[in-house]
Design an enzyme around this catalytic site. Structure first.
Site, short mmCIF file in Angstrom:
data_model
loop_
_atom_site.label_atom_id
_atom_site.label_comp_id
_atom_site.label_asym_id
_atom_site.label_seq_id
_atom_site.Cartn_x
_atom_site.Cartn_y
_atom_site.Cartn_z
N LYS A 41 0.84 -1.20 -0.15
CA LYS A 41 -0.01 0.10 0.01
C LYS A 41 1.04 1.33 0.01
O LYS A 41 2.02 1.37 0.58
CB LYS A 41 -0.89 -0.10 1.37
CG LYS A 41 -0.31 -0.34 2.48
CD LYS A 41 0.44 0.61 3.11
CE LYS A 41 0.41 2.26 3.22
NZ LYS A 41 1.61 2.89 3.89
N ASP A 62 0.90 8.50 3.67
CA ASP A 62 1.30 7.27 3.63
C ASP A 62 0.95 6.43 4.61
O ASP A 62 0.25 5.28 4.49
CB ASP A 62 3.04 7.57 3.54
CG ASP A 62 3.39 5.78 3.58
OD1 ASP A 62 3.61 5.12 2.38
OD2 ASP A 62 3.66 5.27 4.58
P1 NAP Z 1 12.07 1.55 1.85
O1 NAP Z 1 12.82 0.75 2.88
O2 NAP Z 1 12.43 3.09 1.51
O3 NAP Z 1 12.22 0.76 0.35
C1 NAP Z 1 11.97 -0.55 -0.08
C2 NAP Z 1 12.76 -0.63 -0.94
O4 NAP Z 1 12.60 -0.36 -2.38
C3 NAP Z 1 14.47 -0.11 -0.57
O5 NAP Z 1 15.16 -0.80 0.11
C4 NAP Z 1 15.10 -0.05 -2.18
O6 NAP Z 1 15.62 -1.23 -2.38
C5 NAP Z 1 13.77 -0.10 -3.18
N1 NAP Z 1 13.50 1.07 -3.82
C6 NAP Z 1 13.29 2.33 -3.36
N2 NAP Z 1 13.27 3.31 -4.34
C7 NAP Z 1 13.42 2.76 -5.56
C8 NAP Z 1 13.31 3.29 -6.60
N3 NAP Z 1 13.29 4.30 -7.11
N4 NAP Z 1 13.48 2.09 -7.76
C9 NAP Z 1 13.71 0.90 -7.41
N5 NAP Z 1 13.84 0.37 -6.24
C10 NAP Z 1 13.49 1.25 -5.19
O7 NAP Z 1 10.48 1.62 2.09
P2 NAP Z 1 9.37 1.08 2.89
O8 NAP Z 1 9.40 1.72 4.32
O9 NAP Z 1 9.85 -0.79 2.92
O10 NAP Z 1 8.18 1.17 2.23
C11 NAP Z 1 7.74 0.52 1.07
C12 NAP Z 1 6.47 0.33 0.82
O11 NAP Z 1 5.89 -0.37 2.04
C13 NAP Z 1 5.88 1.91 0.78
O12 NAP Z 1 4.80 1.90 -0.09
C14 NAP Z 1 5.04 1.78 2.24
O13 NAP Z 1 3.96 2.89 2.27
C15 NAP Z 1 4.57 0.56 2.66
N6 NAP Z 1 4.85 0.28 4.03
C16 NAP Z 1 5.89 0.79 4.77
C17 NAP Z 1 5.85 0.68 6.39
C18 NAP Z 1 6.69 1.07 7.18
O14 NAP Z 1 6.70 0.79 8.29
N7 NAP Z 1 8.11 1.58 6.68
C19 NAP Z 1 4.68 0.08 6.86
C20 NAP Z 1 3.60 -0.67 5.86
C21 NAP Z 1 3.78 -0.50 4.53
P3 NAP Z 1 16.78 -1.30 -3.10
O15 NAP Z 1 17.75 -0.08 -3.13
O16 NAP Z 1 17.84 -2.44 -2.69
O17 NAP Z 1 16.72 -1.64 -4.56
#
Ligand code: NAP
Length: 305
Positions: A89, A167
């Site tokens: 999401k 978010d």
């Molecule tokens: P994140 O750690 O910043 O990103 C996840 C991974 O996506 C990064 O480690 C990166 O991996 C890859 N990425 C980032 N930007 C990219 C790009 N431009 N192109 C290709 N790969 C990219 O984010 P996250 O917190 O896990 O959140 C990801 C999703 O999960 C969001 O939609 C968020 O709303 C949802 N979510 C997050 C949480 C939370 O607590 N953080 C909770 C529930 C849901 P690499 O650099 O290794 O490719």
């Protein structure tokens, strides 16, 4: 029997929730990861998605844990390569791109699951059941958390398409749109944008039928994820992000933990695959798009991690 699945985007949510949920699941075998930097010990890792799709036709399902803006290209490529897709999401950066993915999945007979993890919180189903035959007089959401704790250093949340405080706020809206017996629509929004950022850090929303919401990403100390609903026959309170239900102040259902949400999402994905169905509900994201369309903009203090 397990189904092979690949996780894409090994960052915070993949490591916090997806990997443990898959490891504990009877339905799934985490067979590969695709990430430019991240890996999961012991799991075959790819840095490039096209290489993965070409090399591993034996993995029929991909779960995309990337932020929303880069996610569409991965989902598009996966569906074109005949893979079933699970989306974190919010399901996309825009509504239209998710409609496109939904049509692609339908045409190809593939499953697309736009997940809303908060809808799987322990007390959401009992709350929906309790509200079903009540008249809602008023509802208020308070969703106040610390962006530094939940998105440490993640600048994408403040870039276009990152949605800012929506978010987390969209999690509350995913619950609201699930439990209310009658849908509501946004009538007013006040959005606070840090002077140096592209997305809001706080939002106050007003909806039809006396429904309102207060989202803020500057909360320190205890975090608040509450939805209070006044009805013709008592008050419902959903606390802990939908995991605990109180009726007229008395704990009634649920469990005080968020750890059931991702196991439930993966169980649901397994069911969707078994029945050949998709699940794409954009109602929470419509409210966010409406807030960004209609909202009054206030500039507030610059924000840095
Ligand atoms: P994140 O750690 O910043 O990103 C996840 C991974 O996506 C990064 O480690 C990166 O991996 C890859 N990425 C980032 N930007 C990219 C790009 N431009 N192109 C290709 N790969 C990219 O984010 P996250 O917190 O896990 O959140 C990801 C999703 O999960 C969001 O939609 C968020 O709303 C949802 N979510 C997050 C949480 C939370 O607590 N953080 C909770 C529930 C849901 P690499 O650099 O290794 O490719």
């Amino acid at each position: 029997m397990t189904t092979k699945i690949a996780l894409v985007g090994i960052g915070k949510i993949a490591l916090d929730q997806h990997v443990p949920a898959l490891a504990a699941s009877p339905d799934w075998d985490l067979a590969a990861t695709i990430s430019r930097h991240g890996q999961v010990p012991g799991i075959p890792a790819f840095a490039d998605f096209a290489t993965f799709l070409a090399d591993r036709p034996d993995i029929p399902v991909v779960s995309l844990c990337l932020p929303p803006v880069p996610r569409f290209d991965y989902a598009d490529a996966a569906l074109k390569a005949g893979r079933h897709v699970m989306l974190e999401k919010p399901p996309g950066a825009t509504l239209a791109e998710v409609h496109t993915l939904e049509a692609m999945a339908r045409e190809r007979g593939l499953t697309l699951f736009a997940t809303w993890h908060s809808r799987m919180a322990h007390a959401v189903a009992p709350a929906k059941a309790w509200l079903k035959d009540k008249t809602v007089r008023q509802a208020h959401i308070t969703w106040r958390e610390d962006v530094r704790k939940w998105h440490p250093g993640q600048d994408w949340v403040f870039q276009p398409g990152g949605m800012g405080v929506f978010d987390p706020g969209i999690n509350a809206l995913s619950i609201l749109t699930e439990i209310l017996p009658t849908p509501v629509h946004l009538t007013r929004a006040m959005l606070e944008f840090p002077a140096n950022r592209q997305t809001p850090i706080a939002a106050q929303l007003t909806f039809s039928n006396n429904v309102s919401a207060d989202f803020d990403w500057r909360q320190q100390g205890p975090q608040t994820w509450d939805i209070i609903v006044q009805t013709d026959r008592g008050q419902l309170a959903l606390r802990m992000g939908g995991n605990v239900l109180e009726i007229d102040g008395q704990p009634t259902a649920g469990e005080n933990t968020i750890m059931g949400e991702y196991p439930a999402l993966y169980a649901r994905m397994a069911d969707l695959l078994r029945t050949g169905a998709s699940d794409v509900d954009l109602a929470p994201m419509v409210h966010v798009a409406d807030a960004l369309t209609l909202g009054e903009r206030i500039t507030t203090d610059a924000f840095d991690f």
